[in-house]
Write an enzyme that holds these catalytic residues in place. Structure first.
Site, PDB file in Angstrom:
ATOM      1  N   CYS A 290     -92.150 -58.368  -0.761  1.00  0.00           N
ATOM      2  CA  CYS A 290     -91.285 -57.234  -1.061  1.00  0.00           C
ATOM      3  C   CYS A 290     -90.052 -57.136  -0.163  1.00  0.00           C
ATOM      4  O   CYS A 290     -90.157 -57.050   1.063  1.00  0.00           O
ATOM      5  CB  CYS A 290     -92.079 -55.929  -0.972  1.00  0.00           C
ATOM      6  SG  CYS A 290     -91.068 -54.519  -1.502  1.00  0.00           S
TER       7      CYS A 290
ATOM      8  N   CYS B 172     -89.392 -45.378 -15.331  1.00  0.00           N
ATOM      9  CA  CYS B 172     -90.287 -45.630 -14.199  1.00  0.00           C
ATOM     10  C   CYS B 172     -89.496 -45.505 -12.898  1.00  0.00           C
ATOM     11  O   CYS B 172     -88.445 -46.133 -12.750  1.00  0.00           O
ATOM     12  CB  CYS B 172     -90.850 -47.039 -14.259  1.00  0.00           C
ATOM     13  SG  CYS B 172     -91.563 -47.443 -15.846  1.00  0.00           S
TER      14      CYS B 172
ATOM     15  N   CYS C  96     -89.663 -49.590   4.104  1.00  0.00           N
ATOM     16  CA  CYS C  96     -91.077 -49.266   3.860  1.00  0.00           C
ATOM     17  C   CYS C  96     -91.959 -49.777   5.004  1.00  0.00           C
ATOM     18  O   CYS C  96     -91.806 -50.920   5.444  1.00  0.00           O
ATOM     19  CB  CYS C  96     -91.514 -49.886   2.531  1.00  0.00           C
ATOM     20  SG  CYS C  96     -93.210 -49.459   2.113  1.00  0.00           S
TER      21      CYS C  96
ATOM     22  N   CYS D 183    -101.268 -47.545 -14.603  1.00  0.00           N
ATOM     23  CA  CYS D 183    -100.444 -48.743 -14.803  1.00  0.00           C
ATOM     24  C   CYS D 183    -100.748 -49.641 -13.617  1.00  0.00           C
ATOM     25  O   CYS D 183    -100.394 -49.309 -12.479  1.00  0.00           O
ATOM     26  CB  CYS D 183     -98.968 -48.367 -14.839  1.00  0.00           C
ATOM     27  SG  CYS D 183     -97.871 -49.812 -14.857  1.00  0.00           S
TER      28      CYS D 183
ATOM     29  N   ARG E  86     -97.254 -55.697 -19.841  1.00  0.00           N
ATOM     30  CA  ARG E  86     -95.799 -55.661 -19.620  1.00  0.00           C
ATOM     31  C   ARG E  86     -95.329 -56.933 -18.926  1.00  0.00           C
ATOM     32  O   ARG E  86     -95.771 -57.247 -17.818  1.00  0.00           O
ATOM     33  CB  ARG E  86     -95.423 -54.428 -18.782  1.00  0.00           C
ATOM     34  CG  ARG E  86     -93.915 -54.259 -18.606  1.00  0.00           C
ATOM     35  CD  ARG E  86     -93.543 -52.889 -18.033  1.00  0.00           C
ATOM     36  NE  ARG E  86     -94.068 -51.835 -18.874  1.00  0.00           N
ATOM     37  CZ  ARG E  86     -94.996 -50.954 -18.490  1.00  0.00           C
ATOM     38  NH1 ARG E  86     -95.465 -50.980 -17.265  1.00  0.00           N
ATOM     39  NH2 ARG E  86     -95.449 -50.040 -19.326  1.00  0.00           N
TER      40      ARG E  86
ATOM     41  N   CYS F  14     -93.147 -42.522 -15.499  1.00  0.00           N
ATOM     42  CA  CYS F  14     -94.076 -43.251 -14.627  1.00  0.00           C
ATOM     43  C   CYS F  14     -93.482 -43.240 -13.225  1.00  0.00           C
ATOM     44  O   CYS F  14     -92.258 -43.345 -13.072  1.00  0.00           O
ATOM     45  CB  CYS F  14     -94.220 -44.687 -15.135  1.00  0.00           C
ATOM     46  SG  CYS F  14     -95.350 -45.690 -14.132  1.00  0.00           S
TER      47      CYS F  14
ATOM     48  N   CYS G 258     -96.062 -55.899   2.611  1.00  0.00           N
ATOM     49  CA  CYS G 258     -96.248 -56.748   1.427  1.00  0.00           C
ATOM     50  C   CYS G 258     -95.288 -57.946   1.495  1.00  0.00           C
ATOM     51  O   CYS G 258     -94.058 -57.766   1.527  1.00  0.00           O
ATOM     52  CB  CYS G 258     -95.992 -55.933   0.157  1.00  0.00           C
ATOM     53  SG  CYS G 258     -96.848 -54.335   0.176  1.00  0.00           S
TER      54      CYS G 258
HETATM   55  N1  SAM Z   1     -94.280 -48.644  -2.691  1.00  0.00           N
HETATM   56  C1  SAM Z   1     -94.969 -48.598  -3.903  1.00  0.00           C
HETATM   57  C2  SAM Z   1     -96.211 -49.448  -3.905  1.00  0.00           C
HETATM   58  O1  SAM Z   1     -96.157 -50.618  -3.530  1.00  0.00           O
HETATM   59  O2  SAM Z   1     -97.247 -48.951  -4.307  1.00  0.00           O
HETATM   60  C3  SAM Z   1     -94.136 -48.878  -5.113  1.00  0.00           C
HETATM   61  C4  SAM Z   1     -93.105 -49.946  -5.247  1.00  0.00           C
HETATM   62  S1  SAM Z   1     -93.624 -51.634  -5.372  1.00  0.00           S
HETATM   63  C5  SAM Z   1     -92.043 -52.367  -5.292  1.00  0.00           C
HETATM   64  C6  SAM Z   1     -94.289 -51.906  -6.992  1.00  0.00           C
HETATM   65  C7  SAM Z   1     -94.758 -53.315  -7.335  1.00  0.00           C
HETATM   66  O3  SAM Z   1     -93.656 -54.156  -7.607  1.00  0.00           O
HETATM   67  C8  SAM Z   1     -95.535 -54.079  -6.281  1.00  0.00           C
HETATM   68  O4  SAM Z   1     -96.871 -53.694  -6.211  1.00  0.00           O
HETATM   69  C9  SAM Z   1     -95.409 -55.494  -6.789  1.00  0.00           C
HETATM   70  O5  SAM Z   1     -96.476 -55.824  -7.670  1.00  0.00           O
HETATM   71  C10 SAM Z   1     -94.077 -55.496  -7.534  1.00  0.00           C
HETATM   72  N2  SAM Z   1     -93.091 -56.279  -6.769  1.00  0.00           N
HETATM   73  C11 SAM Z   1     -92.437 -55.890  -5.650  1.00  0.00           C
HETATM   74  N3  SAM Z   1     -91.610 -56.866  -5.197  1.00  0.00           N
HETATM   75  C12 SAM Z   1     -91.753 -57.904  -6.063  1.00  0.00           C
HETATM   76  C13 SAM Z   1     -91.183 -59.209  -6.123  1.00  0.00           C
HETATM   77  N4  SAM Z   1     -90.338 -59.644  -5.201  1.00  0.00           N
HETATM   78  N5  SAM Z   1     -91.535 -60.009  -7.142  1.00  0.00           N
HETATM   79  C14 SAM Z   1     -92.413 -59.577  -8.096  1.00  0.00           C
HETATM   80  N6  SAM Z   1     -92.994 -58.359  -8.074  1.00  0.00           N
HETATM   81  C15 SAM Z   1     -92.678 -57.528  -7.070  1.00  0.00           C
HETATM   82 FE1  SF4 Z   2     -93.552 -50.910   0.391  1.00  0.00          FE
HETATM   83 FE2  SF4 Z   2     -92.678 -52.876  -1.101  1.00  0.00          FE
HETATM   84 FE3  SF4 Z   2     -95.219 -52.834  -0.374  1.00  0.00          FE
HETATM   85 FE4  SF4 Z   2     -94.296 -51.015  -2.167  1.00  0.00          FE
HETATM   86  S1  SF4 Z   2     -94.436 -53.216  -2.450  1.00  0.00           S
HETATM   87  S2  SF4 Z   2     -95.606 -50.652  -0.403  1.00  0.00           S
HETATM   88  S3  SF4 Z   2     -92.203 -50.734  -1.390  1.00  0.00           S
HETATM   89  S4  SF4 Z   2     -93.454 -53.039   1.008  1.00  0.00           S
END
Ligand code: SAM
Ligand code: SF4
Ligand code: DTB
Length: 347
Positions: free
Chosen positions: A84, A122, A77, A214, A286, A154, A81
């Site tokens: 992530c 989801c 990606c 959501c 949730r 979702c 973040c």
């Molecule tokens: N790429 C998309 C986005 O960010 O909009 C969707 C996937 S992203 C993995 C969805 C959510 O998962 C993130 O916004 C975050 O809140 C949660 N998330 C991701 N990695 C995480 C982690 N290591 N621990 C807890 N929550 C996590």
């Molecule tokens: Fe990409 Fe992960 Fe951020 Fe979603 S949460 S936008 S998958 S880096």
């Protein structure tokens, strides 16, 4: 009788920061951060009691939704973040970039999740935003397929244009997941490649298309309680409230910048679920990522405090979730009926 006054409020007409029970369960969109912090910081037993009261004013306490998760497009990606494992910026995570899964594979997974008792399916893609074209068309087919199975659908695909939100709505999408993750002041410490405003704009596009929202966040990234209260304020001051609010505890994945964050205190999650329940009385709160590190008792406290949905199934997106059998046993032990569809299907 004790001479020290109790820090707890008690008696039939005692509602702490609220004047009355009615005010306690009110649907409001004018919360201040100070009010939300005052709720969040109440003595824990008062907080759980009040949240449980609001929960039962608006929701059936036996209704705990089970949502299955599938990563339909993993890794690589372009966003940064910090939490992530799928970000291409974090070279240490060794997560390979994969292609979008075929529609049939996704629908097989959805059918299996349904057979295991999931109500909602989801699907997450590690995209900054979907590109129009065959991949987006395939996601639309997945949504139609999941809805055809009789499940809620979702997706979480990153930022959406109004036109893309419209096409997802036409395909029958129940809900779009797009988290704010944290409060606006702390946000910049976690993500630099898209702004809080970008996120709010996507939420607006989703809402305008008539899709359920959501939206929630993560605790344990190094934010303060005020950041948590600020995030809940932004969510609760949306009219209408988001239909579902995921509360994630950080899963500190090796190779991400947050890999060394200490584990969240489970009682912080209880407080967060309770506060979310009080300020958004009808939302599905949730209990999301990080549940694997909670004891059964901590999860039950979250349910008492108004959490009424879990991710159900052995994987989240890229990390492990609680064993489905353990969850089925937990729900059964607290008196929630989990049918045995796998057995039923075989008969
Ligand atoms: N790429 C998309 C986005 O960010 O909009 C969707 C996937 S992203 C993995 C969805 C959510 O998962 C993130 O916004 C975050 O809140 C949660 N998330 C991701 N990695 C995480 C982690 N290591 N621990 C807890 N929550 C996590
Ligand atoms: Fe990409 Fe992960 Fe951020 Fe979603 S949460 S936008 S998958 S880096
Ligand atoms: C949400 O708030 N939590 C889910 C879902 N929405 C998409 C994702 C949790 C991901 C946890 C880390 C992983 O498994 O990659």
């Amino acid at each position: 009788m004790s001479e020290t006054p109790s820090p707890h409020s008690f008696g039939p007409n005692s509602f702490g920061p609220f004047a009355s029970a009615t005010e306690l369960g009110a649907i409001r969109h004018d919360w201040s951060v100070t009010e939300i912090r005052a709720i969040h910081d109440m003595p824990l037993l008062d907080l759980v009691h009040r949240a449980g009261t609001v929960h039962r004013m608006h929701n059936d306490p036996a209704d705990i939704q089970r949502a299955a998760l599938l990563s339909i497009k993993t890794g690589g990606c372009p966003e940064d973040c910090a939490y992530c494992p799928q970000s291409a910026h974090h070279k240490g995570t060794a997560l390979p970039r994969e292609r979008l899964m075929p529609v049939e594979t996704v629908l097989k997974e959805a059918a299996a999740a349904k057979a295991n008792g999931a109500h909602r399916f989801c699907m997450g893609a590690a995209w900054r935003q979907p590109k129009d074209g065959p991949e987006f068309d395939a996601v639309l087919a997945m949504v139609r397929g999941v809805r055809g199975l009789g499940m809620e659908a979702c997706v979480t695909l990153g930022m959406l244009t109004p036109a893309q939100a419209g096409r997802l709505a036409e395909a029958g999408l129940t809900s779009y997941n797009h988290n704010l993750d944290t409060g606006p002041d702390f946000y910049g410490d976690i993500i630099s490649t898209r702004t809080y405003e970008d996120r709010l704009k996507t939420l607006e596009n989703v809402r305008a298309a008539g899709i359920g929202v959501c939206c929630g966040g993560i605790v344990g990234m190094g934010e303060g309680v005020t950041d948590r209260a600020q995030m809940l304020q932004v969510l609760a001051n949306h009219a209408p409230h988001p239909e579902s609010v995921p509360i994630n505890a950080l899963v500190a994945v090796a190779g991400t910048p947050l890999e060394d964050r200490p584990a969240v205190d489970p009682l912080d999650l209880v407080r967060m679920c309770a506060t979310a329940r009080i300020v958004m009385p009808k939302a599905r709160v949730r209990l999301s990522a990080g549940r694997k590190s909670l004891t059964r008792e901590a999860q039950i406290l979250c349910f008492l405090a108004g959490a009424n949905s879990i991710f159900y199934g052995e994987r989240l997106l890229t990390t492990a979730n609680n064993e489905a059998d353990d969850d089925a046993a937990l729900l059964r032990d607290i008196g929630i009926t989990v049918h045995e569809p796998v057995l039923a299907a075989a008969e």
